[in-house]
Enzyme design. Structure first.
Site, short mmCIF file in Angstrom:
data_model
loop_
_atom_site.label_atom_id
_atom_site.label_comp_id
_atom_site.label_asym_id
_atom_site.label_seq_id
_atom_site.Cartn_x
_atom_site.Cartn_y
_atom_site.Cartn_z
N LYS A 92 -0.94 4.92 4.24
CA LYS A 92 -1.90 3.99 4.92
C LYS A 92 -1.64 4.29 6.74
O LYS A 92 -0.29 3.68 6.56
CB LYS A 92 -1.59 3.17 4.37
N HIS B 182 1.12 -1.05 0.29
CA HIS B 182 -0.08 0.31 0.07
C HIS B 182 0.47 1.44 -0.31
O HIS B 182 2.19 1.21 0.14
CB HIS B 182 -1.18 0.03 0.83
#
Ligand SMILES: NC(=O)c1ccc[n+]([C@@H]2O[C@H](COP(=O)([O-])OP(=O)(O)OC[C@H]3O[C@@H](n4cnc5c(N)ncnc54)[C@H](OP(=O)(O)O)[C@@H]3O)[C@@H](O)[C@H]2O)c1
Length: 250
Positions: A140, A136
């Protein structure tokens, strides 16, 4: 046209508003503190289905209000599942329909089904060792991702020789019964989840890469269409299994 009320005019609410006409919805109401309005019989008057993408701390109150108004709904907001029993009662008492879930992406739900079938198949063959990896963007806030945990549950359910998931860094050899799932955070990487099966001869990989949020908004609209004429509480996987015609596995 199905008459839709959007609760929460953030990233998801705006995307749903954009896509709604293309999928046969007429947006008749948008509720958000920034617009200075709130859920009431008046603001939801005429709505056939409500879609909630708000915040974890407001979702339960919103659900309560919408149930009491007797409106069917789709709840994409996360972080209220500790109140699922109370929600089940509200849905029954008020005889409404509700779909909820933390990942409405059609592609990801197809991926869950593929990983389910693949892990059942690979469980028959001893040569392969299963592993997981997710990537990610660097903003995040958590790891592993919620989706990684769902994938891990699927793998553990279907793989006899894996009894626990290991998401942490290791200062030792991995145990044979541990399923290793790594997380990488960097740059702008879109949500990417990979399940691999490794043998001495080769590696087989299944990978899902999210390109944008459209798949999530589309999933919410499909669920709204589905729940418009139904009663009862369904999680998104139940709804998804029914639309693609496979048996739902809890
Ligand atoms: N199920 C899925 O597939 C899926 C996909 C994406 C996101 N999500 C979840 O959905 C939620 C929303 O995501 P998002 O990215 O759209 O968030 P977002 O951009 O922060 O939008 C949330 C919006 O809801 C508003 N809001 C807060 N309380 C409200 C209330 N009582 N009534 C009406 N509106 C209210 C917020 O206003 P203020 O800014 O004034 O508070 C904000 O405009 C999160 O929990 C997220 O994890 C789920």
């Amino acid at each position: 046209m199905i008459k839709l009320a959007i609760i929460g005019y953030g990233q998801m609410g705006k995307l749903i508003e954009q896509l709604a006409p293309k999928y046969n919805f007429e947006v008749i109401s948008i509720i958000d503190p920034l617009l200075g309005n709130e859920i009431s019989g008046e603001t939801l008057s005429g709505a056939e289905v409500c879609v909630d993408f708000t915040t974890p701390d407001t979702a339960f109150t919103n659900i309560q209000k919408i149930c009491e108004l007797g409106k069917n709904m789709v709840v994409g907001t996360t972080g209220w599942l500790d109140k699922l029993e109370a929600v089940q009662q509200l849905v029954q008492q008020n005889k409404i329909g509700m779909v909820y879930g933390s990942n409405f992406s059609l592609g990801m739900n197809l991926f869950f089904q593929m990983v389910n079938s693949a892990t059942k198949l690979m469980n028959k063959i001893e040569n392969y060792d299963v592993f997981g990896l997710e990537f990610h963007h660097k903003k995040k806030k958590d790891s592993p991702s919620g989706t990684a945990k769902i994938l891990s549950d699927i793998v553990l359910k279907n793989t006899d020789n894996k009894t626990s998931a290991q998401f942490e860094k290791l200062d030792r050899k991995i145990e044979k019964n541990e399923f290793h799932f790594g997380s990488v955070r960097a740059g702008n990487i879109p949500g990417t989840h990979l399940i691999g099966f490794d043998s001495a001869a080769d590696t087989i990989e299944l990978k899902h890469t999210a390109r944008n949020r459209e798949g999530l908004a589309l999933g919410a609209l499909k669920a709204a269409e589905w729940i418009a004429q139904r009663n009862g509480l369904y999680n998104f996987s139940e709804h998804f299994s029914e639309i693609i015609g496979v048996e739902y596995e809890a």
